[in-house]
Design an enzyme around this catalytic site. Structure first.
Site, PDB file in Angstrom:
ATOM      1  N   GLU A  99       0.845  -1.192   0.000  1.00 13.49           N
ATOM      2  CA  GLU A  99       0.000   0.000   0.000  1.00 13.49           C
ATOM      3  C   GLU A  99       0.883   1.245   0.000  1.00 13.49           C
ATOM      4  OE1 GLU A  99      -3.483   1.786   2.999  1.00 13.49           O
ATOM      5  OE2 GLU A  99      -2.160   0.149   3.620  1.00 13.49           O
ATOM      6  N   LYS A 160      -9.486   2.260  -2.573  1.00 14.15           N
ATOM      7  CA  LYS A 160      -9.876   1.653  -1.302  1.00 14.15           C
ATOM      8  C   LYS A 160     -11.249   2.145  -0.885  1.00 14.15           C
ATOM      9  CE  LYS A 160      -7.997   0.663   3.297  1.00 14.15           C
ATOM     10  NZ  LYS A 160      -6.836   0.873   4.216  1.00 14.15           N
ATOM     11  N   CYS A 212      -5.245  -3.679   2.722  1.00 13.31           N
ATOM     12  CA  CYS A 212      -4.989  -3.649   4.156  1.00 13.31           C
ATOM     13  C   CYS A 212      -6.240  -3.906   4.996  1.00 13.31           C
ATOM     14  CB  CYS A 212      -4.335  -2.318   4.522  1.00 13.31           C
ATOM     15  SG  CYS A 212      -3.618  -2.271   6.172  1.00 13.31           S
TER      16      CYS A 212
END
Length: 248
Positions: A99, A160, A212
């Site tokens: 990330e 995300k 994540c």
């Protein structure tokens, strides 16, 4: 039972341990705790997934750049140099960075780095997923994964969706907006991506991306499945498969 059910089970076991530690009904708590653990034992024989077609080669990169300098100028320069070198070192069908491995806005990506990755993809046939932020307007930022590869038209992008409260966005900003000034967290107010986003084409397969914190929410990841499953059913003879990639 999903992520919330698992949390409930873990919290229940923790509570039982606390009760047992105080020697209150310790025999009853031992039985209850054992029952919870034993109840899950039969599930280890369940085949939750099935492999389809041949495995693909994957390179997972981790530069271990210290977080306290990652968004400082020295850390940015180090990350850009390091990950460009790591990505282009050797071929693989899929190469994945962490990330925000490139700790800059994608719009600020140096031309020589973009050219190096594009050349690597064109000459090796590899696909690359790399993390970077994007500034889509003066007020809209996203935590994103970008992809390039032989089966991709232009640049693939995943934004995300499930953001970390007080880390990537501030809930009820009209009450807690001051937190951004106090915490001084770099890139702490992202915009959300769509709930359902396109998978990435890699070696004739479909790869779904999550970043994540999103790993904990399997139901949200599964929202990306219907389109991929439809693609698999239509292309069964071609041996298609859906992979889930966590870019952490």
């Amino acid at each position: 039972v999903g992520v919330y059910g698992i949390v409930l089970i873990a919290a229940t076991l923790a509570g039982l341990l606390c009760v047992a530690a105080e020697r209150r009904l310790h025999w009853l708590t031992a039985i209850a705790g054992a029952a919870v653990l034993v109840a899950g034992w039969p599930l280890h024989n369940v085949a939750w997934t099935q492999p389809v077609c041949k495995p693909i080669s994957v390179r997972l990169l981790q530069g271990n750049v210290p977080q306290d300098v990652k968004f400082q100028q020295t850390g940015i320069e180090r990350s850009l140099e390091l990950y460009t070198k790591m990505v282009t070192e050797q071929p693989a069908q899929l190469v994945i960075t962490p990330e925000t491995a490139f700790p800059i806005m994608i719009q600020e990506m140096p031309q020589e780095i973009a050219l190096a990755i594009r050349t690597y993809v064109d000459t090796t046939g590899s696909s690359v997923l790399f993390g970077a932020a994007s500034q889509d307007s003066a007020v809209d930022y996203t935590n994103s994964v970008f992809g390039v590869g032989p089966q991709i038209q232009g640049v693939y992008r995943y934004n995300k969706h499930h953001l970390v409260p007080f880390g990537e966005f501030v809930p009820l900003k009209f009450l807690f907006g001051w937190f951004l000034d106090v915490a001084q967290i770099p890139l702490a107010d992202f915009a959300r991506g769509d709930e359902t986003q396109q998978p990435l084409a890699v070696a004739g397969q479909k790869v779904a991306v999550n970043i994540c914190y999103e790993d904990a929410f399997g139901a949200e990841i599964a929202r990306q499945l219907p389109q991929a499953i439809e693609h698999v059913e239509k292309s069964a003879r071609g041996g298609k498969i859906l992979l889930k990639v966590d870019v952490t």
